[in-house]
Design a protein around this motif. Structure first.
Motif, PDB file in Angstrom:
ATOM      1  N   ASN A 150     -11.955  -8.075  -9.611  1.00  0.00           N
ATOM      2  CA  ASN A 150     -13.129  -7.403 -10.172  1.00  0.00           C
ATOM      3  C   ASN A 150     -13.999  -6.723  -9.128  1.00  0.00           C
ATOM      4  N   SER A 151     -14.016  -7.230  -7.898  1.00  0.00           N
ATOM      5  CA  SER A 151     -14.908  -6.663  -6.874  1.00  0.00           C
ATOM      6  C   SER A 151     -14.290  -5.491  -6.123  1.00  0.00           C
ATOM      7  N   ILE A 152     -13.040  -5.163  -6.398  1.00  0.00           N
ATOM      8  CA  ILE A 152     -12.363  -4.072  -5.678  1.00  0.00           C
ATOM      9  C   ILE A 152     -12.870  -2.734  -6.214  1.00  0.00           C
ATOM     10  N   ARG A 153     -13.178  -1.824  -5.293  1.00  0.00           N
ATOM     11  CA  ARG A 153     -13.715  -0.510  -5.646  1.00  0.00           C
ATOM     12  C   ARG A 153     -12.873   0.599  -5.018  1.00  0.00           C
ATOM     13  N   LEU A 154     -12.943   1.791  -5.618  1.00  0.00           N
ATOM     14  CA  LEU A 154     -12.275   2.958  -5.040  1.00  0.00           C
ATOM     15  C   LEU A 154     -12.755   3.167  -3.608  1.00  0.00           C
ATOM     16  N   GLY A 155     -11.814   3.423  -2.719  1.00  0.00           N
ATOM     17  CA  GLY A 155     -12.157   3.610  -1.319  1.00  0.00           C
ATOM     18  C   GLY A 155     -12.016   2.356  -0.483  1.00  0.00           C
ATOM     19  N   ASP A 156     -11.841   1.197  -1.139  1.00  0.00           N
ATOM     20  CA  ASP A 156     -11.630  -0.031  -0.377  1.00  0.00           C
ATOM     21  C   ASP A 156     -10.308   0.042   0.371  1.00  0.00           C
ATOM     22  N   ASN A 157     -10.247  -0.658   1.481  1.00  0.00           N
ATOM     23  CA  ASN A 157      -9.038  -0.700   2.292  1.00  0.00           C
ATOM     24  C   ASN A 157      -7.843  -1.174   1.455  1.00  0.00           C
ATOM     25  N   THR A 196      -0.140   0.317 -17.149  1.00  0.00           N
ATOM     26  CA  THR A 196       0.056   1.711 -16.738  1.00  0.00           C
ATOM     27  C   THR A 196       0.589   1.860 -15.318  1.00  0.00           C
ATOM     28  N   ARG A 197       0.347   0.860 -14.452  1.00  0.00           N
ATOM     29  CA  ARG A 197       0.688   1.032 -13.043  1.00  0.00           C
ATOM     30  C   ARG A 197       0.933  -0.303 -12.355  1.00  0.00           C
ATOM     31  N   ASP A 198       1.471  -0.187 -11.161  1.00  0.00           N
ATOM     32  CA  ASP A 198       1.611  -1.343 -10.295  1.00  0.00           C
ATOM     33  C   ASP A 198       0.236  -1.697  -9.731  1.00  0.00           C
ATOM     34  N   PHE A 199       0.084  -2.910  -9.232  1.00  0.00           N
ATOM     35  CA  PHE A 199      -1.120  -3.256  -8.492  1.00  0.00           C
ATOM     36  C   PHE A 199      -1.124  -2.521  -7.153  1.00  0.00           C
ATOM     37  N   THR A 200      -2.305  -2.213  -6.656  1.00  0.00           N
ATOM     38  CA  THR A 200      -2.405  -1.735  -5.277  1.00  0.00           C
ATOM     39  C   THR A 200      -2.194  -2.914  -4.333  1.00  0.00           C
ATOM     40  N   VAL A 201      -1.972  -2.618  -3.062  1.00  0.00           N
ATOM     41  CA  VAL A 201      -1.763  -3.678  -2.082  1.00  0.00           C
ATOM     42  C   VAL A 201      -2.985  -4.596  -2.022  1.00  0.00           C
ATOM     43  N   ARG A 202      -4.194  -4.022  -2.089  1.00  0.00           N
ATOM     44  CA  ARG A 202      -5.405  -4.851  -2.041  1.00  0.00           C
ATOM     45  C   ARG A 202      -5.487  -5.754  -3.263  1.00  0.00           C
ATOM     46  N   GLU A 203      -5.097  -5.260  -4.432  1.00  0.00           N
ATOM     47  CA  GLU A 203      -5.125  -6.094  -5.634  1.00  0.00           C
ATOM     48  C   GLU A 203      -4.121  -7.236  -5.522  1.00  0.00           C
ATOM     49  N   TYR A 204      -2.933  -6.941  -4.997  1.00  0.00           N
ATOM     50  CA  TYR A 204      -1.959  -8.014  -4.761  1.00  0.00           C
ATOM     51  C   TYR A 204      -2.545  -9.080  -3.843  1.00  0.00           C
ATOM     52  N   ALA A 205      -3.201  -8.632  -2.775  1.00  0.00           N
ATOM     53  CA  ALA A 205      -3.753  -9.577  -1.798  1.00  0.00           C
ATOM     54  C   ALA A 205      -4.815 -10.467  -2.438  1.00  0.00           C
ATOM     55  N   CYS A 206      -5.687  -9.879  -3.259  1.00  0.00           N
ATOM     56  CA  CYS A 206      -6.745 -10.676  -3.888  1.00  0.00           C
ATOM     57  C   CYS A 206      -6.173 -11.668  -4.897  1.00  0.00           C
ATOM     58  N   ILE A 207      -5.131 -11.278  -5.627  1.00  0.00           N
ATOM     59  CA  ILE A 207      -4.500 -12.205  -6.564  1.00  0.00           C
ATOM     60  C   ILE A 207      -3.800 -13.332  -5.801  1.00  0.00           C
ATOM     61  N   GLN A 208      -3.392 -13.061  -4.563  1.00  0.00           N
ATOM     62  CA  GLN A 208      -2.778 -14.082  -3.724  1.00  0.00           C
ATOM     63  C   GLN A 208      -3.827 -14.885  -2.961  1.00  0.00           C
ATOM     64  N   PHE A 210      -6.386 -13.865  -0.941  1.00  0.00           N
ATOM     65  CA  PHE A 210      -7.006 -13.330   0.270  1.00  0.00           C
ATOM     66  C   PHE A 210      -8.384 -12.762  -0.065  1.00  0.00           C
ATOM     67  N   PRO A 211      -9.368 -12.969   0.800  1.00  0.00           N
ATOM     68  CA  PRO A 211     -10.663 -12.316   0.587  1.00  0.00           C
ATOM     69  C   PRO A 211     -10.524 -10.806   0.749  1.00  0.00           C
ATOM     70  N   LYS A 212     -11.413 -10.083   0.093  1.00  0.00           N
ATOM     71  CA  LYS A 212     -11.282  -8.621   0.080  1.00  0.00           C
ATOM     72  C   LYS A 212     -11.401  -8.009   1.469  1.00  0.00           C
ATOM     73  N   TYR A 213     -12.119  -8.682   2.371  1.00  0.00           N
ATOM     74  CA  TYR A 213     -12.330  -8.130   3.711  1.00  0.00           C
ATOM     75  C   TYR A 213     -11.158  -8.384   4.653  1.00  0.00           C
ATOM     76  N   HIS A 214     -10.144  -9.141   4.215  1.00  0.00           N
ATOM     77  CA  HIS A 214      -9.022  -9.452   5.115  1.00  0.00           C
ATOM     78  C   HIS A 214      -8.272  -8.169   5.480  1.00  0.00           C
ATOM     79  N   ARG A 215      -7.959  -8.018   6.748  1.00  0.00           N
ATOM     80  CA  ARG A 215      -7.245  -6.836   7.235  1.00  0.00           C
ATOM     81  C   ARG A 215      -5.821  -7.209   7.607  1.00  0.00           C
ATOM     82  N   PHE A 216      -4.864  -6.424   7.128  1.00  0.00           N
ATOM     83  CA  PHE A 216      -3.451  -6.632   7.422  1.00  0.00           C
ATOM     84  C   PHE A 216      -2.985  -5.575   8.421  1.00  0.00           C
TER      85      PHE A 216
END
Length: 320
Positions: A150-157, A196-208, A210-216
């Motif tokens: 829910n906290s993921i926004r357009l432009g997030d890493n 309609t679509r696959d999850f983005t990489v950030r969405e996958y990470a949050c479902i797994q 990971f905090p939103k600020y985690h950098r891969f």
């Protein structure tokens, strides 16, 4: 570096750890593994590299995370051999298959979790569940897909909607207010709830977890592999807060609390250390009990006497 390289590189250095975590490769033991792979032997051998690392570091506690498939009958001999290695080195072992949604993960993901204690250390119990369906039993409700992303926004890493797979035709919708299926390195059965679509990489990470600020680091494929293979971060945090509290209690140490208006805040809870009255507080604010659930198995292996061990009904029984 690999375990064998690390042990060789540090052979002349005495090293000790309070806590060691082991996540050996799980692909061979996974229920989804139905065909032979070129990496099968390597993954099996890596499982037994764990004991070399335990013997090198002699941690007070160690944890191991593995696919629940290793508990199935066709792999049972590997689990028995692994636990036998640990107990032969004097470690007491407790293990169970945990639904990680009960520890806050937004997936219906099951993992085998093992906790072991060195000779002379008390064996910690498992943390009590922090989440339940619809908040039953006074626990928090399961973390849903919607809440996780829910906290993921357009432009997030790593959240690029222009570089994600869209489905034509649309896939069947999923319940956004329920749990996701198990995230894997491929992620084929987990997708955005509207279909309609696959999850983005950030969405996958949050479902797994990971905090939103985690950098891969790495390519998109590499990062997806990191996410799918990870021991989910939020459940790791819950488990290790629990073990940290356990070790502090065993050592008779109170957690440092910052000064508040010139007053030091300390924990004045009951200091009785007996097994019957011992209770401790986890990071969730709920209390855990040292009593075992029926699906937990353990062995206590003091080195001061001979050990006679018998396997029965998926348990190790100390016959001494």
């Amino acid at each position: 570096m690999s375990v064998d390289e690390f042990i060789l590189a540090t052979k002349d250095r005495p090293m000790r750890a309070d806590v060691l975590h082991l996540s050996p490769p799980c692909q061979y033991f996974s229920p989804a593994h139905t065909h032979q792979s070129a990496h099968d032997d390597t993954n099996i051998f890596a499982l037994y590299g764990c004991i070399d690392l335990v013997d090198k570091l002699r941690p007070r506690l160690f944890t191991l995370e593995q696919t629940f498939g290793i508990t199935h009958e066709r792999h049972r001999q590997y689990l028995r051999a692994l636990i036998g290695d640990f107990t032969q080195h004097g470690y007491s072992v407790r293990w169970k298959v945990v639904r990680l949604c009960t520890w806050g993960l937004a997936q219906d993901r099951k993992r085998l979790i093992m906790i072991a204690a060195a000779p002379g250390e008390k064996l910690p119990p498992f943390p009590q569940p922090t989440h339940s369906e619809n908040g039953a039993g006074g626990l928090k409700p399961y973390t849903t897909i919607r809440k996780a992303i829910n906290s993921i926004r357009l432009g997030d890493n790593l959240h690029d909607l222009n570089n994600v797979k869209y489905f034509q035709p649309r896939r069947p919708p999923l319940n956004a207010d329920g749990l996701a299926g198990t995230i894997t390195t491929g992620g084929n059965e987990v997708y955005y709830p509207d279909g309609t679509r696959d999850f983005t990489v950030r969405e996958y990470a949050c479902i797994q977890g990971f905090p939103k600020y985690h950098r891969f680091l790495g390519t998109k494929t590499c990062i997806r592999r990191q996410i799918g293979n990870a021991f989910p971060s939020n459940t790791v945090q819950m488990l290790y807060k629990h073990l940290e509290e356990w070790l502090l209690k065993q050592d008779g140490i109170r957690r440092y609390q910052p000064m508040a208006d010139g007053v030091m805040v300390v924990d004045d809870s009951d200091s009785d250390d007996s097994d019957d009255s011992f209770r401790w507080q986890t990071s969730s604010g709920t209390y855990s009990s040292p009593e075992m659930d029926e699906d937990i198995m353990e062995i206590d292996s003091p080195q001061s006497r001979p050990r006679y061990v018998h396997w029965r009904d998926n348990c190790i029984i100390d016959l001494t």
